[in-house]
Write a protein that holds these residues in place. Structure first.
Motif, short mmCIF file in Angstrom:
data_model
loop_
_atom_site.label_atom_id
_atom_site.label_comp_id
_atom_site.label_asym_id
_atom_site.label_seq_id
_atom_site.Cartn_x
_atom_site.Cartn_y
_atom_site.Cartn_z
N VAL A 190 0.88 -1.16 0.00
CA VAL A 190 0.00 0.00 0.00
C VAL A 190 0.92 1.21 0.00
CG1 VAL A 190 -1.65 1.33 1.37
CG2 VAL A 190 -1.91 -1.15 1.17
N CYS A 191 0.58 2.20 -0.80
CA CYS A 191 1.43 3.39 -0.91
C CYS A 191 0.59 4.65 -0.97
CB CYS A 191 2.29 3.30 -2.18
SG CYS A 191 1.33 3.47 -3.70
N ALA A 192 1.26 5.77 -0.80
CA ALA A 192 0.69 7.10 -1.05
C ALA A 192 -0.60 7.36 -0.28
CB ALA A 192 0.48 7.31 -2.56
N VAL A 209 -5.26 -11.45 -3.76
CA VAL A 209 -4.11 -11.00 -2.97
C VAL A 209 -4.58 -10.79 -1.53
CG1 VAL A 209 -2.36 -9.20 -2.68
CG2 VAL A 209 -3.11 -9.86 -4.98
N ASP A 210 -4.14 -11.67 -0.63
CA ASP A 210 -4.62 -11.56 0.75
C ASP A 210 -3.61 -10.96 1.72
OD1 ASP A 210 -2.89 -13.69 0.92
OD2 ASP A 210 -4.34 -15.08 1.74
N THR A 211 -2.39 -10.70 1.27
CA THR A 211 -1.36 -10.11 2.14
C THR A 211 -0.82 -8.84 1.50
OG1 THR A 211 -0.74 -12.30 2.95
CG2 THR A 211 0.83 -10.51 3.32
N LEU A 212 -0.84 -7.77 2.28
CA LEU A 212 -0.33 -6.47 1.82
C LEU A 212 0.66 -5.94 2.84
CD1 LEU A 212 -3.72 -4.82 0.80
CD2 LEU A 212 -1.97 -5.66 -0.76
N TYR A 213 1.58 -5.11 2.38
CA TYR A 213 2.58 -4.48 3.24
C TYR A 213 2.45 -2.97 3.13
CZ TYR A 213 4.44 -9.16 3.33
OH TYR A 213 4.56 -10.52 3.48
N LEU A 214 2.87 -2.28 4.19
CA LEU A 214 2.78 -0.83 4.24
C LEU A 214 3.99 -0.29 5.00
CD1 LEU A 214 1.28 1.91 3.96
CD2 LEU A 214 -0.06 1.27 5.96
N ALA A 215 4.81 0.51 4.33
CA ALA A 215 5.97 1.15 4.95
C ALA A 215 5.58 2.54 5.41
CB ALA A 215 7.14 1.21 3.97
N TRP A 233 -3.41 -3.65 11.05
CA TRP A 233 -2.10 -3.96 10.50
C TRP A 233 -1.17 -4.30 11.65
CZ3 TRP A 233 -0.66 -3.30 5.21
CH2 TRP A 233 -1.72 -2.91 4.39
N ALA A 234 -0.26 -5.23 11.44
CA ALA A 234 0.69 -5.65 12.47
C ALA A 234 2.11 -5.27 12.06
CB ALA A 234 0.60 -7.16 12.69
N PHE A 235 2.91 -4.83 13.04
CA PHE A 235 4.30 -4.53 12.77
C PHE A 235 4.98 -5.80 12.27
CE2 PHE A 235 8.75 -4.51 14.19
CZ PHE A 235 9.20 -3.46 13.43
N PHE A 236 5.76 -5.68 11.17
CA PHE A 236 6.44 -6.82 10.59
C PHE A 236 7.96 -6.74 10.78
CE2 PHE A 236 8.19 -9.27 7.02
CZ PHE A 236 7.56 -10.48 7.25
N LEU A 261 7.70 -1.41 8.73
CA LEU A 261 6.96 -2.12 7.71
C LEU A 261 5.87 -2.94 8.41
CD1 LEU A 261 6.99 -2.41 4.63
CD2 LEU A 261 8.33 -4.48 4.93
N TYR A 262 4.63 -2.71 8.00
CA TYR A 262 3.48 -3.38 8.57
C TYR A 262 2.92 -4.38 7.57
CZ TYR A 262 3.49 0.01 12.33
OH TYR A 262 3.86 0.77 13.42
N VAL A 263 2.21 -5.37 8.07
CA VAL A 263 1.60 -6.39 7.23
C VAL A 263 0.12 -6.51 7.59
CG1 VAL A 263 2.19 -8.30 8.79
CG2 VAL A 263 1.79 -8.77 6.36
N HIS A 264 -0.68 -6.79 6.59
CA HIS A 264 -2.11 -7.05 6.79
C HIS A 264 -2.47 -8.30 5.99
CE1 HIS A 264 -6.45 -6.77 6.29
NE2 HIS A 264 -6.44 -6.11 7.42
N ARG A 265 -3.05 -9.25 6.67
CA ARG A 265 -3.51 -10.48 6.01
C ARG A 265 -5.02 -10.51 6.10
NH1 ARG A 265 1.38 -11.92 8.38
NH2 ARG A 265 2.88 -12.70 6.87
N GLU A 266 -5.67 -10.49 4.97
CA GLU A 266 -7.13 -10.52 4.90
C GLU A 266 -7.58 -11.96 5.10
OE1 GLU A 266 -10.72 -8.38 4.50
OE2 GLU A 266 -8.69 -7.63 4.63
#
Length: 139
Positions: free
Chosen positions: A67-69, A98-104, A116-119, A133-138
């Motif tokens: 995920v960005c911006a 796509v069930d896993t996303l990352y967010l910096a 979101w969980a800290f990764f 960097l965080y991760v989200h698993r749907e």
């Protein structure tokens, strides 16, 4: 709204306008789940938005998509707009397979508030600091 959205993101983040236009065009072609772009608009005014791209300027190319911006206009913050966009993007990406996303980001409580969980920590590409960097698993 491609041109308006690309201009809006460009103004918020300083990434070249052409990069947003190219990515949005790839999104509209629909050839793959990534990239995707999401905006919230009210009365023709963009008030929030985010994208999903392969990598958001960090060296962990294995952690994709990102995920960005993420941005909400200052006069519309604290209304849950970014949270709605994040939840919608996660559900939409899940529907696209796509069930896993990352967010910096450096915004700690914001991510956790929306599941979101800290990764891990990662180097900011082109910058001196580290990003969370965080991760989200749907489910």
């Amino acid at each position: 709204m491609k041109a308006a959205a690309a201009q809006w993101f460009h103004e918020k983040w300083g990434v070249p306008l052409a990069a947003y236009l190219d990515s949005m065009e790839a999104c509209l072609r629909g050839e793959s789940p990534v990239p995707q772009w999401y905006i919230a608009a009210e009365a023709g005014r963009i008030i929030g938005g985010l994208g999903v791209i392969d990598n958001d300027f960090h060296p962990r190319k294995d952690l994709t998509p990102n995920v960005c911006a993420v941005y909400t206009e200052e006069d519309r913050r604290c209304e849950g707009i970014a949270g709605v966009l994040l939840r919608f993007a996660c559900a939409d990406m899940k529907a696209r397979g796509v069930d896993t996303l990352y967010l910096a980001t450096d915004h700690r409580s914001f991510c956790q508030r929306y599941g979101w969980a800290f990764f891990c920590m990662t180097q900011e590409e082109g910058g001196p600091g580290l990003l969370r960097l965080y991760v989200h698993r749907e489910p």
